[in-house]
Design an enzyme around this catalytic site. Sequence first.
Site, short mmCIF file in Angstrom:
data_model
loop_
_atom_site.label_atom_id
_atom_site.label_comp_id
_atom_site.label_asym_id
_atom_site.label_seq_id
_atom_site.Cartn_x
_atom_site.Cartn_y
_atom_site.Cartn_z
N ASP A 8 42.83 46.02 35.69
CA ASP A 8 42.62 44.82 34.87
C ASP A 8 41.66 43.83 35.52
O ASP A 8 41.28 43.99 36.68
CB ASP A 8 43.98 44.14 34.58
CG ASP A 8 44.87 44.09 35.82
OD1 ASP A 8 44.34 44.13 36.94
OD2 ASP A 8 46.09 44.01 35.66
N ASN A 37 57.65 39.08 35.19
CA ASN A 37 58.10 39.24 33.79
C ASN A 37 58.11 40.71 33.38
O ASN A 37 58.27 41.02 32.21
CB ASN A 37 57.21 38.43 32.85
CG ASN A 37 55.75 38.86 32.93
OD1 ASN A 37 55.43 39.87 33.57
ND2 ASN A 37 54.87 38.11 32.29
N HIS A 50 55.54 42.83 33.70
CA HIS A 50 54.25 43.41 33.29
C HIS A 50 53.77 44.45 34.29
O HIS A 50 54.06 44.39 35.48
CB HIS A 50 53.18 42.34 33.02
CG HIS A 50 52.60 41.64 34.21
ND1 HIS A 50 52.11 40.35 34.17
CD2 HIS A 50 52.39 42.05 35.49
CE1 HIS A 50 51.64 40.02 35.35
NE2 HIS A 50 51.79 41.02 36.17
N GLU A 58 51.67 42.49 29.09
CA GLU A 58 52.70 41.45 29.14
C GLU A 58 53.86 41.81 28.21
O GLU A 58 53.73 42.70 27.36
CB GLU A 58 52.08 40.12 28.70
CG GLU A 58 50.90 39.65 29.56
CD GLU A 58 51.31 39.10 30.92
OE1 GLU A 58 52.35 39.52 31.47
OE2 GLU A 58 50.59 38.25 31.45
#
Length: 264
Positions: free
Chosen positions: A82, A153, A155, A160
Amino acid sequence: MLQSMHTPTNSSTLHLFSNPEKASLYVAQQIADLIRQQQTQGKPAVLGLATGNTPKRVYEELINLHKNEGLSFANVISFNLDEYYPIHPEDTQSYTYFMNRYLFGSIDIKLENIHIPHTNCAANGINEYCKAYEEKIARFGGLDLQLLGIGRNGHIGFNEPGSSFQDTTRLVNLHSLTREDAQTDFGGLENVPHQAISIGIDTIVQARKILLLALGEKKSEIISKALQGEITTRVPASILQNLPHVEYVLDHEAAALIEEAVVA
Ligand code: F6R
């Protein structure tokens, strides 16, 4: 290694280490073994790479192996997971900068074999760009090994909570917790981009081997959810639970809330 076992509720494998150093060295060794194994067969090693704090020690060890044991990266083709959008590759917060600083600048990987999403294309060119990134991975025969960290979280990459398990490379909106975690690097929340380009969960799970490295107490809650909770798009990493080609590599702190691991 402290312990290696099938995860208590599923078919992936859990490797537990007493400290982050040992866990990182194990991951570096796995990567080095793959590179060498491919070399003996005259093949490229196609690696999916991550950024962030977690893999830094892994990359340091790969550099050590290059300098002290002659590990060559000449056959490595790399694809990073990413990159923020928008960001200039020369910005010190960019993942291009990170990879050059922590790995690529100190090994013999060929420049033309490095792939990191470049997000300096115009907004209306992004879909085409993402499609081309996917196609490039496919043209090299897919990823031999994907290295992952995990966000607080859940991810993986910048997939996400709420991302579909069928997603491929695309422009994503960053979750508030992800932006918060990046604020120190960017010198304030207001400077953290709201978007990123990320390879998708579908791209990730197709890698032939996946190593998810999680270190430290900050990751313990999400690790217990990802490994032992419901498989749900609310916790993107939970998709990995049932995949036999996944290894979770954890230090003791990250594993603290996994039921059987605590007992052991
Ligand atoms: C980075 C990436 C992210 C990180 C995750 C954990 O390329 O894809 O998913 O792996 O945010 O980051 P650290 O390691 O900084 O805790």
